[in-house]
Every structure is written in C-alpha cells, then in structure tokens.
Write a protein that holds these residues in place. Structure first.
Motif, PDB file in Angstrom:
ATOM      1  N   SER A   1       0.657  -1.493  -0.240  1.00 40.12           N
ATOM      2  CA  SER A   1       0.167  -0.150  -0.046  1.00 40.12           C
ATOM      3  C   SER A   1       0.923   1.241   0.530  1.00 40.12           C
ATOM      4  O   SER A   1       0.627   2.380  -0.447  1.00 40.12           O
ATOM      5  N   GLU A   2       1.606   0.765   1.088  1.00 40.43           N
ATOM      6  CA  GLU A   2       2.635   2.300   0.776  1.00 40.43           C
ATOM      7  C   GLU A   2       3.652   2.724  -0.600  1.00 40.43           C
ATOM      8  O   GLU A   2       3.566   3.995  -0.843  1.00 40.43           O
ATOM      9  N   LEU A   3       4.237   1.424  -1.234  1.00 39.80           N
ATOM     10  CA  LEU A   3       5.026   2.163  -1.928  1.00 39.80           C
ATOM     11  C   LEU A   3       4.099   1.982  -2.871  1.00 39.80           C
ATOM     12  O   LEU A   3       4.281   3.321  -3.930  1.00 39.80           O
ATOM     13  N   ARG A   4       2.733   1.965  -3.214  1.00 38.26           N
ATOM     14  CA  ARG A   4       1.976   1.986  -4.429  1.00 38.26           C
ATOM     15  C   ARG A   4       1.441   3.515  -4.280  1.00 38.26           C
ATOM     16  O   ARG A   4       1.184   4.343  -5.192  1.00 38.26           O
ATOM     17  N   THR A   5       1.024   3.927  -2.573  1.00 44.06           N
ATOM     18  CA  THR A   5       0.186   5.002  -2.790  1.00 44.06           C
ATOM     19  C   THR A   5       1.296   6.131  -2.499  1.00 44.06           C
ATOM     20  O   THR A   5       0.873   7.326  -2.802  1.00 44.06           O
ATOM     21  N   ARG A   6       2.223   5.908  -2.750  1.00 43.33           N
ATOM     22  CA  ARG A   6       3.804   6.707  -2.517  1.00 43.33           C
ATOM     23  C   ARG A   6       4.554   6.838  -4.556  1.00 43.33           C
ATOM     24  O   ARG A   6       5.147   7.201  -4.319  1.00 43.33           O
ATOM     25  N   ASN A   7       4.085   6.015  -4.993  1.00 43.43           N
ATOM     26  CA  ASN A   7       4.060   6.493  -6.097  1.00 43.43           C
ATOM     27  C   ASN A   7       5.820   5.614  -6.814  1.00 43.43           C
ATOM     28  O   ASN A   7       5.623   6.247  -7.637  1.00 43.43           O
ATOM     29  N   MET A   8       5.907   4.997  -5.647  1.00 44.95           N
ATOM     30  CA  MET A   8       7.684   3.939  -5.918  1.00 44.95           C
ATOM     31  C   MET A   8       7.388   3.219  -7.252  1.00 44.95           C
ATOM     32  O   MET A   8       6.415   2.452  -7.738  1.00 44.95           O
ATOM     33  N   LEU A   9       8.585   2.817  -7.807  1.00 42.80           N
ATOM     34  CA  LEU A   9       9.302   1.882  -8.632  1.00 42.80           C
ATOM     35  C   LEU A   9       8.604   0.311  -7.834  1.00 42.80           C
ATOM     36  O   LEU A   9       8.577  -0.046  -7.114  1.00 42.80           O
ATOM     37  N   TYR A  10       7.555  -0.520  -9.204  1.00 43.22           N
ATOM     38  CA  TYR A  10       6.922  -1.985  -8.215  1.00 43.22           C
ATOM     39  C   TYR A  10       7.326  -2.391  -9.473  1.00 43.22           C
ATOM     40  O   TYR A  10       7.078  -2.192 -10.466  1.00 43.22           O
ATOM     41  N   VAL A  11       8.098  -3.426  -9.608  1.00 45.67           N
ATOM     42  CA  VAL A  11       7.972  -4.591 -11.008  1.00 45.67           C
ATOM     43  C   VAL A  11       6.998  -5.319 -10.508  1.00 45.67           C
ATOM     44  O   VAL A  11       6.602  -6.078  -9.536  1.00 45.67           O
TER      45      VAL A  11
ATOM     46  N   ARG B   1      -8.679  -2.891  -4.566  1.00 46.93           N
ATOM     47  CA  ARG B   1      -8.375  -2.750  -6.091  1.00 46.93           C
ATOM     48  C   ARG B   1      -7.388  -1.698  -6.951  1.00 46.93           C
ATOM     49  O   ARG B   1      -6.221  -1.129  -7.364  1.00 46.93           O
ATOM     50  N   GLU B   2      -7.919  -0.018  -5.933  1.00 53.33           N
ATOM     51  CA  GLU B   2      -7.209   0.499  -6.280  1.00 53.33           C
ATOM     52  C   GLU B   2      -5.915   1.028  -6.389  1.00 53.33           C
ATOM     53  O   GLU B   2      -4.736   1.350  -7.211  1.00 53.33           O
ATOM     54  N   LEU B   3      -4.768   0.508  -5.903  1.00 50.66           N
ATOM     55  CA  LEU B   3      -3.500  -0.390  -5.570  1.00 50.66           C
ATOM     56  C   LEU B   3      -3.046  -1.243  -6.203  1.00 50.66           C
ATOM     57  O   LEU B   3      -1.916  -1.459  -6.920  1.00 50.66           O
ATOM     58  N   PHE B   4      -3.715  -1.433  -7.259  1.00 54.55           N
ATOM     59  CA  PHE B   4      -3.796  -2.446  -8.144  1.00 54.55           C
ATOM     60  C   PHE B   4      -4.039  -1.741  -9.851  1.00 54.55           C
ATOM     61  O   PHE B   4      -3.607  -1.907 -10.993  1.00 54.55           O
ATOM     62  N   LYS B   5      -4.382  -0.483  -9.465  1.00 52.83           N
ATOM     63  CA  LYS B   5      -4.582   0.440 -11.240  1.00 52.83           C
ATOM     64  C   LYS B   5      -3.007   0.564 -12.159  1.00 52.83           C
ATOM     65  O   LYS B   5      -2.153   0.392 -11.411  1.00 52.83           O
ATOM     66  N   GLY B   6      -3.029  -0.551 -12.980  1.00 57.10           N
ATOM     67  CA  GLY B   6      -2.028  -0.451 -14.401  1.00 57.10           C
ATOM     68  C   GLY B   6      -1.028  -1.296 -14.240  1.00 57.10           C
ATOM     69  O   GLY B   6      -0.104  -1.686 -15.310  1.00 57.10           O
ATOM     70  N   LEU B   7      -1.156  -2.759 -13.324  1.00 60.88           N
ATOM     71  CA  LEU B   7      -0.969  -4.153 -12.587  1.00 60.88           C
ATOM     72  C   LEU B   7      -1.757  -4.938 -13.730  1.00 60.88           C
ATOM     73  O   LEU B   7      -2.950  -4.769 -14.244  1.00 60.88           O
ATOM     74  N   TRP B   8      -0.927  -6.372 -14.142  1.00 58.74           N
ATOM     75  CA  TRP B   8      -1.145  -7.282 -14.487  1.00 58.74           C
ATOM     76  C   TRP B   8      -3.133  -7.956 -13.833  1.00 58.74           C
ATOM     77  O   TRP B   8      -3.628  -8.064 -14.903  1.00 58.74           O
ATOM     78  N   ILE B   9      -2.673  -8.062 -12.702  1.00 56.77           N
ATOM     79  CA  ILE B   9      -4.199  -8.728 -12.167  1.00 56.77           C
ATOM     80  C   ILE B   9      -5.257  -7.160 -11.889  1.00 56.77           C
ATOM     81  O   ILE B   9      -6.437  -7.882 -11.765  1.00 56.77           O
ATOM     82  N   GLU B  10      -5.324  -6.223 -12.517  1.00 60.44           N
ATOM     83  CA  GLU B  10      -6.693  -5.214 -12.751  1.00 60.44           C
ATOM     84  C   GLU B  10      -7.442  -5.599 -13.168  1.00 60.44           C
ATOM     85  O   GLU B  10      -8.213  -5.990 -12.229  1.00 60.44           O
ATOM     86  N   ASP B  11      -7.668  -6.602 -14.372  1.00 60.57           N
ATOM     87  CA  ASP B  11      -8.709  -6.675 -14.360  1.00 60.57           C
ATOM     88  C   ASP B  11      -8.428  -8.735 -14.827  1.00 60.57           C
ATOM     89  O   ASP B  11      -9.115  -8.977 -15.329  1.00 60.57           O
ATOM     90  N   GLN B  12      -7.577  -9.415 -13.685  1.00 59.97           N
ATOM     91  CA  GLN B  12      -7.550 -10.763 -13.678  1.00 59.97           C
ATOM     92  C   GLN B  12      -8.530 -11.083 -12.830  1.00 59.97           C
ATOM     93  O   GLN B  12      -8.398 -11.975 -12.216  1.00 59.97           O
ATOM     94  N   TRP B  13      -9.112 -10.005 -11.748  1.00 59.58           N
ATOM     95  CA  TRP B  13      -9.409 -10.943 -10.352  1.00 59.58           C
ATOM     96  C   TRP B  13     -10.827  -9.999 -10.458  1.00 59.58           C
ATOM     97  O   TRP B  13     -11.232  -9.229 -10.443  1.00 59.58           O
TER      98      TRP B  13
END
Length: 194
Positions: A15-25, A66-78
């Motif tokens: 949550s912190e990683l995504r809300t602070r707009n940090m790099l995530y592989v 869901r809001e934390l997964f915006k733009g990630l692969w799982i966003e529309d797979q879950w």
C-alpha cells in the motif's frame, strides 16, 4: 529525469509503495497463479528478497483493494468483489523479546480478535485462540486467508541461547500444529508462511 520513480528501499508495505508512486516490478501474474494453484505455501528466500512485500501484496488482493493495482496485470484478472478476512501475523513485530513469545502471540491474537470482532473462550491457549479466530471468521465470512511473516524469527534470534530457542520452538510447534486442525484450513483456504 523528472519522471523517474523513487526506489522503494526498505519498503515492505504494498500500500505504501503504491500510494507513494514508487517503482514496483509487477509480480501480480505469478502471485495470481500462486493463489489459484494451491492452498498452503512455504516461501523461502534469503533475507531482503521481498517476502514481506509479497505477503503485503497478497493481503491487499484478498482485502479487495483494487485501487492499489491500477495498471498492474491483476487489475482486470481478479474479482475484486471477493473480499476475505486476512489474518496477517508478523513475528518480527509482535514484541516477543519484551513479553516472551507466548504472551506476545496472545497479545497479537487479542488485537486481531478485537479488529475482527471475535470473542475468545475464557482462559484458552494461544493455539486454541488461533483456531477460534479462524473458525469464527470462516463461519461468518467464508474463506479466511492466513499470512505469517518471519515465522522463524523467535528461533533465529536466540541461536546463542539454546534453552530459550528450544522453549520458543515448543511454543511455535504447539501454535502451528494445533491451528492446522481448524476447519478453515481444511476447506482449501490459502495459508502462506514466509
């Protein structure tokens, strides 16, 4: 250079990683595969290889964030309407050095029970408390997700004090062994130890 994302050095919270707009592989595709191909997992990797972040990611998925997964692969797979209670225990942060392992686990289970609105039987062991927590949540909400981080820390921290390490080992053995009998664990629910 202005558009470079910050590196998440030392960040273990998805949550912190995504809300602070940090790099995530994006590891959500293998995480999705992990969720859908089994029920119990033991993830063993060297320290600082992202186990805690993986558990934090799993927690966010099962809590339907869901809001934390915006733009990630799982966003529309879950199916984000599937929200499950997540019991997330981290043995690195329960205060076993100050309180002793059994009392620290008891205190953490009381905190989890309060959070989920679960009432325990009077004067029960930590193993029974854990089982009651899982059972009550399973009866009320269906699938229960159990995530345990740093499961072996109370042993590793006392390798120079073998009697205390053995005492902690017995506490953990009883705690883990008895909780495996809880009905939530027998109905295909996910359980992860890191």
């Amino acid at each position: 250079m202005e558009n470079l994302l910050n590196l998440p050095i030392g960040i273990q919270s998805f949550s912190e990683l995504r809300t602070r707009n940090m790099l995530y592989v994006d590891k959500t595709q293998p995480i999705h595969r992990l969720i859908n191909t089994g029920k119990y997992y033991f993830l063993s990797r060297p320290r600082r290889f992202g186990k805690s972040l993986t558990l934090s990611t799993l927690r966010a998925i099962f809590e339907g964030k869901r809001e934390l997964f915006k733009g990630l692969w799982i966003e529309d797979q879950w199916d984000w309407r599937q929200i499950h209670p997540v019991i997330h225990l981290s043995f690195s942060s329960i205060g076993y050095r100050e309180l002793g392992l059994e009392q620290a686990i008891r205190q953490e289970l009381m905190s989890q029970g309060k959070y989920f609105g679960v009432t325990y039987s009077q004067q029960v062991s930590i193993a029974v408390m854990f089982e009651e927590l899982i059972q009550q949540l399973a009866q009320r909400d269906g699938k229960v997700v159990v995530l345990i981080d740093e499961y072996d820390k109370p042993l590793i921290d006392y390798l120079d004090d073998i009697p205390l390490a053995r005492a902690n080992q017995q506490v953990m053995k009883t705690f883990y062994q008895n909780s495996r009998n809880a009905p939530a664990f027998r109905h295909g629910d996910i359980s992860v130890l890191c």
